[in-house]
Design a protein around this motif. Structure first.
Motif, PDB file in Angstrom:
ATOM      1  N   THR A 226     -26.595   2.989  23.081  1.00 32.99           N
ATOM      2  CA  THR A 226     -25.388   3.361  23.440  1.00 32.99           C
ATOM      3  C   THR A 226     -24.829   4.433  23.002  1.00 32.99           C
ATOM      4  O   THR A 226     -24.310   5.444  23.722  1.00 32.99           O
ATOM      5  CB  THR A 226     -23.960   2.329  23.199  1.00 32.99           C
ATOM      6  OG1 THR A 226     -24.799   0.981  23.712  1.00 32.99           O
ATOM      7  CG2 THR A 226     -22.980   2.586  24.008  1.00 32.99           C
TER       8      THR A 226
ATOM      9  N   LEU B  20     -26.338   7.152  25.148  1.00 34.04           N
ATOM     10  CA  LEU B  20     -25.687   7.496  26.147  1.00 34.04           C
ATOM     11  C   LEU B  20     -24.404   8.100  25.905  1.00 34.04           C
ATOM     12  O   LEU B  20     -24.061   9.083  26.734  1.00 34.04           O
ATOM     13  CB  LEU B  20     -25.328   5.907  26.849  1.00 34.04           C
ATOM     14  CG  LEU B  20     -26.737   5.260  27.474  1.00 34.04           C
ATOM     15  CD1 LEU B  20     -26.118   3.710  27.743  1.00 34.04           C
ATOM     16  CD2 LEU B  20     -27.196   5.995  28.615  1.00 34.04           C
ATOM     17  N   ALA B  21     -23.770   7.850  25.000  1.00 35.87           N
ATOM     18  CA  ALA B  21     -22.435   8.595  24.643  1.00 35.87           C
ATOM     19  C   ALA B  21     -22.543   9.946  24.303  1.00 35.87           C
ATOM     20  O   ALA B  21     -21.863  10.703  24.466  1.00 35.87           O
ATOM     21  CB  ALA B  21     -21.758   7.616  23.483  1.00 35.87           C
ATOM     22  N   SER B  22     -23.796  10.316  23.584  1.00 36.56           N
ATOM     23  CA  SER B  22     -23.970  11.689  23.452  1.00 36.56           C
ATOM     24  C   SER B  22     -24.256  12.333  24.803  1.00 36.56           C
ATOM     25  O   SER B  22     -23.957  13.736  24.664  1.00 36.56           O
ATOM     26  CB  SER B  22     -25.492  11.747  22.725  1.00 36.56           C
ATOM     27  OG  SER B  22     -26.568  11.604  23.205  1.00 36.56           O
ATOM     28  N   ARG B  23     -24.218  12.041  25.804  1.00 37.18           N
ATOM     29  CA  ARG B  23     -24.673  12.699  27.241  1.00 37.18           C
ATOM     30  C   ARG B  23     -23.338  12.566  27.998  1.00 37.18           C
ATOM     31  O   ARG B  23     -23.035  13.402  28.726  1.00 37.18           O
ATOM     32  CB  ARG B  23     -25.779  12.174  27.856  1.00 37.18           C
ATOM     33  CG  ARG B  23     -27.159  12.544  27.233  1.00 37.18           C
ATOM     34  CD  ARG B  23     -28.234  11.865  27.319  1.00 37.18           C
ATOM     35  NE  ARG B  23     -29.597  12.431  26.731  1.00 37.18           N
ATOM     36  CZ  ARG B  23     -29.564  12.378  25.320  1.00 37.18           C
ATOM     37  NH1 ARG B  23     -28.892  11.629  24.471  1.00 37.18           N
ATOM     38  NH2 ARG B  23     -30.855  12.978  24.874  1.00 37.18           N
ATOM     39  N   TRP B  24     -22.849  11.331  28.181  1.00 33.61           N
ATOM     40  CA  TRP B  24     -21.570  10.999  28.840  1.00 33.61           C
ATOM     41  C   TRP B  24     -20.636  10.286  28.155  1.00 33.61           C
ATOM     42  O   TRP B  24     -20.793   9.161  27.598  1.00 33.61           O
ATOM     43  CB  TRP B  24     -21.821  10.198  29.961  1.00 33.61           C
ATOM     44  CG  TRP B  24     -23.082  10.730  30.903  1.00 33.61           C
ATOM     45  CD1 TRP B  24     -22.858  11.428  31.899  1.00 33.61           C
ATOM     46  CD2 TRP B  24     -24.308  10.206  30.785  1.00 33.61           C
ATOM     47  NE1 TRP B  24     -23.949  11.661  32.475  1.00 33.61           N
ATOM     48  CE2 TRP B  24     -25.106  10.951  31.808  1.00 33.61           C
ATOM     49  CE3 TRP B  24     -25.135   9.196  29.976  1.00 33.61           C
ATOM     50  CZ2 TRP B  24     -26.268  10.868  31.909  1.00 33.61           C
ATOM     51  CZ3 TRP B  24     -26.547   9.132  30.311  1.00 33.61           C
ATOM     52  CH2 TRP B  24     -26.950  10.046  31.419  1.00 33.61           C
ATOM     53  N   THR B  25     -19.463  11.056  27.811  1.00 31.99           N
ATOM     54  CA  THR B  25     -18.288  10.742  26.894  1.00 31.99           C
ATOM     55  C   THR B  25     -17.684   9.382  27.223  1.00 31.99           C
ATOM     56  O   THR B  25     -17.297   8.568  26.369  1.00 31.99           O
ATOM     57  CB  THR B  25     -17.360  11.599  26.667  1.00 31.99           C
ATOM     58  OG1 THR B  25     -16.669  11.993  27.841  1.00 31.99           O
ATOM     59  CG2 THR B  25     -17.939  12.896  25.925  1.00 31.99           C
ATOM     60  N   ARG B  26     -17.725   8.768  28.467  1.00 34.20           N
ATOM     61  CA  ARG B  26     -17.312   7.469  28.895  1.00 34.20           C
ATOM     62  C   ARG B  26     -17.816   6.588  28.061  1.00 34.20           C
ATOM     63  O   ARG B  26     -17.123   5.106  27.907  1.00 34.20           O
ATOM     64  CB  ARG B  26     -17.411   7.524  30.350  1.00 34.20           C
ATOM     65  CG  ARG B  26     -18.801   7.245  30.995  1.00 34.20           C
ATOM     66  CD  ARG B  26     -18.938   6.839  32.378  1.00 34.20           C
ATOM     67  NE  ARG B  26     -20.234   6.749  32.857  1.00 34.20           N
ATOM     68  CZ  ARG B  26     -21.144   7.705  33.243  1.00 34.20           C
ATOM     69  NH1 ARG B  26     -20.575   8.943  33.274  1.00 34.20           N
ATOM     70  NH2 ARG B  26     -22.180   7.381  33.965  1.00 34.20           N
ATOM     71  N   HIS B  27     -19.038   6.766  27.524  1.00 34.45           N
ATOM     72  CA  HIS B  27     -19.789   5.499  26.747  1.00 34.45           C
ATOM     73  C   HIS B  27     -19.307   5.480  25.325  1.00 34.45           C
ATOM     74  O   HIS B  27     -19.731   4.738  24.647  1.00 34.45           O
ATOM     75  CB  HIS B  27     -21.222   5.672  26.748  1.00 34.45           C
ATOM     76  CG  HIS B  27     -21.906   5.477  28.225  1.00 34.45           C
ATOM     77  ND1 HIS B  27     -21.856   4.133  28.769  1.00 34.45           N
ATOM     78  CD2 HIS B  27     -22.330   6.266  29.141  1.00 34.45           C
ATOM     79  CE1 HIS B  27     -22.521   4.470  30.036  1.00 34.45           C
ATOM     80  NE2 HIS B  27     -22.761   5.544  30.184  1.00 34.45           N
ATOM     81  N   ASP B  28     -18.357   6.362  25.167  1.00 32.31           N
ATOM     82  CA  ASP B  28     -17.759   6.254  23.581  1.00 32.31           C
ATOM     83  C   ASP B  28     -16.920   4.882  23.505  1.00 32.31           C
ATOM     84  O   ASP B  28     -17.006   4.170  22.539  1.00 32.31           O
ATOM     85  CB  ASP B  28     -16.586   7.291  23.482  1.00 32.31           C
ATOM     86  CG  ASP B  28     -17.414   8.635  22.985  1.00 32.31           C
ATOM     87  OD1 ASP B  28     -18.503   8.755  22.648  1.00 32.31           O
ATOM     88  OD2 ASP B  28     -16.434   9.571  22.932  1.00 32.31           O
TER      89      ASP B  28
END
Length: 268
Positions: free
Chosen positions: A29, A32-40
């Motif tokens: 996760t 994923l968050a490093s590419r799409w901030t919605r995964h923060d």
């Protein structure tokens, strides 16, 4: 080697597997968050679960680090997306408060709990059923920690607010309502407001007497604590005949109680 050793070994194996699975999900996760901030948001949610598992495994420093990361994520997004991020931020702050208190860092625990209480107060109007019981728990913890520090006047505010919320808890949580009333009465007494302390203490005793009939082993220590507070209040008001009746009830309970019931008066 007996059953106890085998049970502990199985539990340790389970904890290890569980932590391994959670750590894998966390790494994935984070990627994923490093590419799409919605995964923060997902990272923050997993961190809360990860913290619980680390704490169960006794890895407290790592648990605190995980909570700090979850808190940082929440603070980074909460102003732009409060509905999504505020609940996790408040949960992380409250969890950190409890862990710090367990480790003996009461000042930091109270600061963290105060932040959680502030957020839960803003969340309650939007979903009272979900967040009001959590606010009750947060206020109760904050009051206890202030009381532990001897800050009785500062403990009074959280205990007063918790006692109001306790009346709206579901019937299954009657024991929590009694606890809140006992806490309020005990602290009112400690700040010199003995007349104000009497009604909540009497109500706490009445509830705990009913609960005692349902489960003596569980509720007898609570009733004894409330009776001791009530006896102190009655004596402080010069109502000695009523105080003697309470002492008689305590004596009857103590004859059938274990030494574990010898707690001092105060919040319980």
């Amino acid at each position: 080697m007996g059953r106890g050793w085998r049970w502990r070994r199985r539990r340790q194996d389970w904890l290890t597997r569980d932590l391994d699975n959670t750590e894998f999900m966390l790494r994935l996760t984070r990627w994923l968050a490093s590419r799409w901030t919605r995964h923060d948001f997902d990272v923050g949610s997993i961190l809360l679960d990860y913290t619980r598992r680390l704490n169960e495994a006794g890895r407290h420093d790592e648990a605190l680090a995980a909570l700090d990361e979850a808190i940082a994520i929440g603070r980074r997004h909460v102003h732009a997306k409060p509905v999504r991020y505020a609940p996790n931020l408040a949960a992380a702050l409250l969890m950190k408060g409890h862990l710090l208190a367990e480790l003996g860092h009461l000042d930091e625990a109270m600061s963290s709990a105060e932040g959680a209480v502030d957020i839960y107060r803003t969340l309650v109007p939007g979903d009272q059923l979900r967040f009001e019981p959590i606010l009750f728990a947060a206020l109760t913890s904050l009051g206890f920690w202030r009381h532990q520090r001897g800050e009785f006047a500062a403990a009074l505010g959280p205990f007063e607010e918790a006692s109001v919320l306790a009346r709206r808890l579901p019937p299954a949580r009657l024991a929590d309502q009694a606890m809140a009333l006992n806490n309020l009465g005990a602290v009112l007494q400690e700040v010199g407001r003995t007349s104000d302390a009497l009604p909540p203490l009497e109500e706490a005793v009445a509830i705990r007497r009913r609960l005692l009939a349902e489960d003596r082993a569980r509720f007898e220590p609570d009733l004894i604590a409330s009776l001791r507070n009530l006896e102190q209040a009655l004596s402080g008001l010069g109502r000695y005949v009523e105080a003697v009746h309470v002492v008689d009830e305590l004596a009857a309970l103590n004859r059938s109680s274990s030494p574990a019931n010898d707690a001092e008066p105060g919040p319980a």
